[in-house]
Design a protein around this motif. Structure first.
Motif, PDB file in Angstrom:
ATOM      1  N   THR A 104      19.600  92.406   5.016  1.00 11.57           N
ATOM      2  CA  THR A 104      20.289  91.679   6.083  1.00 11.57           C
ATOM      3  C   THR A 104      19.749  90.261   6.233  1.00 11.57           C
ATOM      4  N   GLN A 105      18.480  90.050   5.934  1.00  8.02           N
ATOM      5  CA  GLN A 105      17.918  88.701   6.048  1.00  8.02           C
ATOM      6  C   GLN A 105      18.379  87.794   4.908  1.00  8.02           C
ATOM      7  N   MET A 106      18.750  88.384   3.779  1.00  2.58           N
ATOM      8  CA  MET A 106      19.186  87.579   2.633  1.00  2.58           C
ATOM      9  C   MET A 106      20.677  87.289   2.642  1.00  2.58           C
ATOM     10  N   LEU A 107      21.392  87.764   3.669  1.00  2.00           N
ATOM     11  CA  LEU A 107      22.822  87.492   3.745  1.00  2.00           C
ATOM     12  C   LEU A 107      23.063  85.995   3.892  1.00  2.00           C
ATOM     13  N   PRO A 108      24.091  85.468   3.243  1.00  2.00           N
ATOM     14  CA  PRO A 108      24.361  84.024   3.374  1.00  2.00           C
ATOM     15  C   PRO A 108      24.845  83.673   4.773  1.00  2.00           C
TER      16      PRO A 108
ATOM     17  N   PRO B 124       7.786  84.062  10.464  1.00  2.00           N
ATOM     18  CA  PRO B 124       7.840  84.593   9.085  1.00  2.00           C
ATOM     19  C   PRO B 124       8.555  85.947   9.031  1.00  2.00           C
ATOM     20  N   ILE B 125       9.179  86.209   7.901  1.00  2.00           N
ATOM     21  CA  ILE B 125      10.012  87.397   7.772  1.00  2.00           C
ATOM     22  C   ILE B 125       9.184  88.679   7.892  1.00  2.00           C
ATOM     23  N   TYR B 126       7.937  88.671   7.420  1.00  2.00           N
ATOM     24  CA  TYR B 126       7.136  89.897   7.501  1.00  2.00           C
ATOM     25  C   TYR B 126       6.781  90.222   8.947  1.00  2.00           C
ATOM     26  N   GLN B 127       6.594  89.180   9.787  1.00  2.00           N
ATOM     27  CA  GLN B 127       6.329  89.423  11.202  1.00  2.00           C
ATOM     28  C   GLN B 127       7.561  89.992  11.900  1.00  2.00           C
ATOM     29  N   ARG B 128       8.719  89.485  11.523  1.00  2.00           N
ATOM     30  CA  ARG B 128       9.959  90.014  12.106  1.00  2.00           C
ATOM     31  C   ARG B 128      10.173  91.465  11.695  1.00  2.00           C
ATOM     32  N   TYR B 129       9.840  91.769  10.430  1.00  2.00           N
ATOM     33  CA  TYR B 129      10.011  93.154   9.971  1.00  2.00           C
ATOM     34  C   TYR B 129       9.061  94.098  10.699  1.00  2.00           C
ATOM     35  N   LEU B 130       7.813  93.720  10.832  1.00  2.00           N
ATOM     36  CA  LEU B 130       6.847  94.576  11.522  1.00  2.00           C
ATOM     37  C   LEU B 130       7.231  94.769  12.989  1.00  2.00           C
ATOM     38  N   SER B 131       7.700  93.697  13.623  1.00  2.00           N
ATOM     39  CA  SER B 131       8.133  93.816  15.022  1.00  2.00           C
ATOM     40  C   SER B 131       9.326  94.758  15.144  1.00  2.00           C
ATOM     41  N   TRP B 132      10.292  94.611  14.210  1.00  2.00           N
ATOM     42  CA  TRP B 132      11.475  95.484  14.225  1.00  2.00           C
ATOM     43  C   TRP B 132      11.085  96.936  13.963  1.00  2.00           C
ATOM     44  N   LEU B 133      10.150  97.166  13.015  1.00  2.00           N
ATOM     45  CA  LEU B 133       9.723  98.515  12.676  1.00  2.00           C
ATOM     46  C   LEU B 133       8.980  99.163  13.844  1.00  2.00           C
ATOM     47  N   ILE B 134       8.117  98.402  14.512  1.00  2.00           N
ATOM     48  CA  ILE B 134       7.382  98.953  15.660  1.00  2.00           C
ATOM     49  C   ILE B 134       8.348  99.317  16.787  1.00  2.00           C
TER      50      ILE B 134
END
Length: 319
Positions: free
Chosen positions: A31-35, A64-74
């Motif tokens: 979803t983050q790589m969508l144009p 950063p994308i990894y912070q967004r992913y960790l926040s979403w996962l938590i």
């Protein structure tokens, strides 16, 4: 429970959890790589650069994308699926209503298709290479060869438009009785049954025919047992593992793969909800629907593996 069964069950459960984690990573990255720009899609082409910058900061798109992913996962682990970008509604509450509708339609289709497929498979084995077997195989293979949307329109034309036996649009609401809901979803349920029936029936037939070639089946025949009793009492218990696997795979399809059917019949389920928000580029909703679909599919596949392990007599009764 034997140590072998316990070890295999633990391996399947850990593998399922790993696959869910991997799926969450792929869904978020996809979803983050969508144009395009989410902020631009929300505010429109007339938005000022200041408004776009403020909205990106509010949505956390500058981190950063990894912070967004960790926040979403938590948040996901705490049951928080986020908030819709288009209407500000709680995604978990909206999905709860939609998921119950999808489970209703999938449950009715499963209650019809599973016993019907197993019964047709038994009949095909009982009358192997005779006209009942050939008729069942021809009808089921013809139904699975037609695309879902085409099958849906065919049923709508004949049963809704021409004969008026069922509604062409499967609209339901919480105030409807169970019978009214079943009448409303009659055509989409029929489409789902026809789609999954052939696969389950063919696997049941193949599994039983494979077991029927065993030596103990010949012994039972020499003892004078009837063919139906041999199939039901001796062949079916030993053919249950592949049948359970294919049934679980089709149950996963009934929940995960109903997007086309729900869109055709405008059914307020998970598939329709996902399609509506994909067109609006509502990324949190797409992520939530994706992880739920992935979780359901992985769980049902894991359940199929567990049932196959428990159905294996060599594991249940080790030497």
């Amino acid at each position: 429970m034997s140590p072998a069964i316990g070890k295999l069950l633990a391996q399947r459960i850990l593998l399922g959890l790993f696959l869910i984690l991997l799926s969450s990573l792929l869904i978020f990255a996809g979803t983050q790589m969508l144009p395009g720009d989410v902020a631009q899609a929300i505010l429109g082409q007339s938005a000022t650069p200041e408004a776009l910058a403020n909205l990106r900061a509010e949505l956390g798109l500058n981190t950063p994308i990894y912070q967004r992913y960790l926040s979403w996962l938590i948040n996901l682990l705490h049951g928080d699926l986020g908030t819709s970008l288009t209407n500000g509604q709680n995604i978990a509450a909206a999905i709860g209503r939609r998921l119950s509708n999808t489970l209703l339609m999938a449950g009715v289709a499963a209650a019809i298709s599973v016993p019907l497929a197993i019964s047709l498979g038994l009949i095909s084995v009982l009358y192997r290479n005779r006209w009942p077997d050939k008729l069942i195989s021809a009808v089921t293979l013809a139904s699975i060869s037609v695309p879902e949307f085409m099958l849906s329109y065919i049923l709508v034309f004949y049963f809704a438009v021409k004969f008026g036996l069922a509604p062409s649009v499967a609209m339901i609401n919480p105030h409807m009785s169970l019978l009214d809901r079943l009448h409303a979803i009659a055509l989409p349920v029929a489409v789902l049954v026809l789609v999954v029936l052939a696969h389950m029936m063919r696997m049941t037939r193949a599994a039983l025919l494979n077991v029927m070639q065993s030596a103990y089946i010949e012994t039972a025949e020499l003892n004078g047992l009837g063919r139906l009793k041999i199939i039901w009492r001796h062949a079916m218990p030993n053919a249950v593992a592949p049948i359970v696997n294919v049934v679980m795979l089709n149950m996963a399809y009934l929940i995960v793969g109903v997007v086309v059917v729900e869109v055709v019949f405008v059914y307020p389920g998970m598939g329709q909800y996902l399609v509506d928000h994909v067109s609006k580029r509502d990324v949190p909703v797409v992520q939530a629907c994706g992880i739920i679909f992935a979780g359901v599919y992985i769980f049902l596949n894991m359940l199929a593996d567990v049932c196959s392990i428990l159905a294996n007599p060599r594991l249940r009764h080790p030497k």
